[in-house]
Design an enzyme around this catalytic site. Structure first.
Site, PDB file in Angstrom:
ATOM      1  N   ASP A  67       0.808  -1.280   0.037  1.00 34.77           N
ATOM      2  CA  ASP A  67      -0.041  -0.094   0.005  1.00 34.77           C
ATOM      3  C   ASP A  67       0.806   1.451   0.093  1.00 34.77           C
ATOM      4  O   ASP A  67       1.854   1.273   0.190  1.00 34.77           O
ATOM      5  CB  ASP A  67      -0.875   0.117   1.103  1.00 34.77           C
ATOM      6  N   ASN A 129      -7.682  -3.110  14.121  1.00 32.64           N
ATOM      7  CA  ASN A 129      -8.875  -3.580  13.782  1.00 32.64           C
ATOM      8  C   ASN A 129      -9.135  -4.694  12.782  1.00 32.64           C
ATOM      9  O   ASN A 129     -10.374  -5.111  12.093  1.00 32.64           O
ATOM     10  CB  ASN A 129      -9.616  -2.226  13.019  1.00 32.64           C
ATOM     11  N   HIS A 131      -7.280  -5.159   9.982  1.00 33.26           N
ATOM     12  CA  HIS A 131      -7.022  -5.061   8.425  1.00 33.26           C
ATOM     13  C   HIS A 131      -5.581  -5.749   8.163  1.00 33.26           C
ATOM     14  O   HIS A 131      -4.811  -5.747   9.108  1.00 33.26           O
ATOM     15  CB  HIS A 131      -6.917  -3.548   8.249  1.00 33.26           C
ATOM     16  N   GLU A 136      -9.823  -2.484   5.274  1.00 29.92           N
ATOM     17  CA  GLU A 136     -10.361  -1.998   6.247  1.00 29.92           C
ATOM     18  C   GLU A 136     -11.716  -3.100   6.638  1.00 29.92           C
ATOM     19  O   GLU A 136     -11.927  -3.839   5.695  1.00 29.92           O
ATOM     20  CB  GLU A 136     -10.932  -0.491   6.473  1.00 29.92           C
TER      21      GLU A 136
HETATM   22  C1  F6R Z   1       1.294  -1.582   6.039  1.00 25.16           C
HETATM   23  C2  F6R Z   1       0.050  -2.377   6.142  1.00 25.16           C
HETATM   24  C3  F6R Z   1      -0.721  -2.178   7.380  1.00 25.16           C
HETATM   25  C4  F6R Z   1       0.188  -2.483   8.565  1.00 25.16           C
HETATM   26  C5  F6R Z   1      -0.713  -2.723   9.874  1.00 25.16           C
HETATM   27  C6  F6R Z   1      -0.044  -2.714  11.122  1.00 25.16           C
HETATM   28  O1  F6R Z   1       1.835  -1.600   4.750  1.00 25.16           O
HETATM   29  O2  F6R Z   1      -0.390  -2.730   5.336  1.00 25.16           O
HETATM   30  O3  F6R Z   1      -1.605  -3.358   7.334  1.00 25.16           O
HETATM   31  O4  F6R Z   1       0.774  -3.729   8.489  1.00 25.16           O
HETATM   32  O5  F6R Z   1      -1.390  -1.493  10.010  1.00 25.16           O
HETATM   33  O6  F6R Z   1       0.958  -1.734  11.416  1.00 25.16           O
HETATM   34  P1  F6R Z   1       2.001  -1.813  12.447  1.00 25.16           P
HETATM   35  O7  F6R Z   1       2.886  -2.806  12.142  1.00 25.16           O
HETATM   36  O8  F6R Z   1       2.543  -0.351  12.602  1.00 25.16           O
HETATM   37  O9  F6R Z   1       1.370  -2.050  13.792  1.00 25.16           O
END
Ligand code: F6R
Length: 235
Positions: A67, A129, A131, A136
């Site tokens: 992303d 959450n 994702h 989401e």
């Molecule tokens: C990042 C991504 C998100 C993160 C997730 C966890 O490229 O796709 O899904 O993996 O938000 O984020 P952290 O590792 O910062 O807790």
């Protein structure tokens, strides 16, 4: 179906384990297509990969990030382009930046991945959450790469990287759930106490639940979940 998961004493040992898996694959398959995540979770894995990279040839490896925010210049320190450059790509001597790919609004990312032969190994973090990527809750199982609106929870979670919550982008381009499911092998990684409730919920799932996007992985044949003790503390 049930998830296969491993609990490591700490995030470092889990990250070193994952980095060895990746390095072994690069050795065995020099034209590897790696699916990469950003955020806090993979940072130690990227550091361990850099430490293991001295005698490895990354020149034929292609990377595909999950992303990128919409509305941030790539030079912005909070962009995922900047993150990848500084936390990994610039430290891998043989890696070619031209072989790094990010989703954008103006090209067909799923087709690009397909034209390279698909992702061999995908690294995922998980949001509090549920994702994966920025899919989401409510994202459909057949979603492809697209522009997505970030939820209030995700914006609040990501605010720790920005000077002010009002600066956190509200939209991103993300690979979809279907896009992610095309990878040959997937590692989902979760560290820290803040992830314990969602990990408990995820591991209790029996089937895909729209409200917990990561539960789509129950339908994938080769997924491993790597946890530290804090993320596993509610199991
Ligand atoms: C990042 C991504 C998100 C993160 C997730 C966890 O490229 O796709 O899904 O993996 O938000 O984020 P952290 O590792 O910062 O807790």
């Amino acid at each position: 179906m049930k998830f296969k998961f491993t609990i490591f004493p700490n995030s470092k040992s889990a990250s070193v384990f994952l980095a060895h898996k990746i390095a072994d694959l690069v050795k065995a398959q020099p034209q590897l297509n790696l699916g990469l995540a950003t955020g806090s979770t993979p940072l130690e894995t990227y550091q361990a990969l850099i430490d293991l990279s001295h005698d490895l040839d990354y020149s034929a490896v292609n990377t595909f990030n999950l992303d990128e925010y919409v509305g941030l210049e790539y030079a912005n320190k909070q962009s995922y382009h900047y993150y990848m450059l500084h936390n990994l790509f610039l430290h891998l001597k043989t890696f070619k930046l031209a072989n790094s790919h990010f989703p954008t609004l103006d090209h067909d990312y799923d087709q690009l991945i397909k034209s390279h032969g698909g992702i061999d190994l995908q690294i995922l973090g998980i949001g509090t959450n549920g994702h994966i990527g920025f899919n989401e809750p409510g994202s459909s199982a057949d979603s492809l790469t697209r522009k997505v609106q970030l939820t209030a929870t995700t914006i609040a979670d990501n605010a720790r990287f920005f000077a002010d919550q009002s600066l956190v982008p509200t939209h991103a381009v993300s690979m979809g759930l279907h896009s992610i499911m095309q990878a040959q092998k997937i590692y989902l990684v979760a560290f820290g106490k803040s992830k314990a409730p969602i990990i408990k919920e995820l591991l209790a799932q029996q089937q895909f639940d729209l409200n917990l996007p990561a539960s789509i992985l129950l339908e994938h044949a080769d997924v491993e979940i790597l946890l530290d003790e804090a993320a596993a503390s509610e199991l």
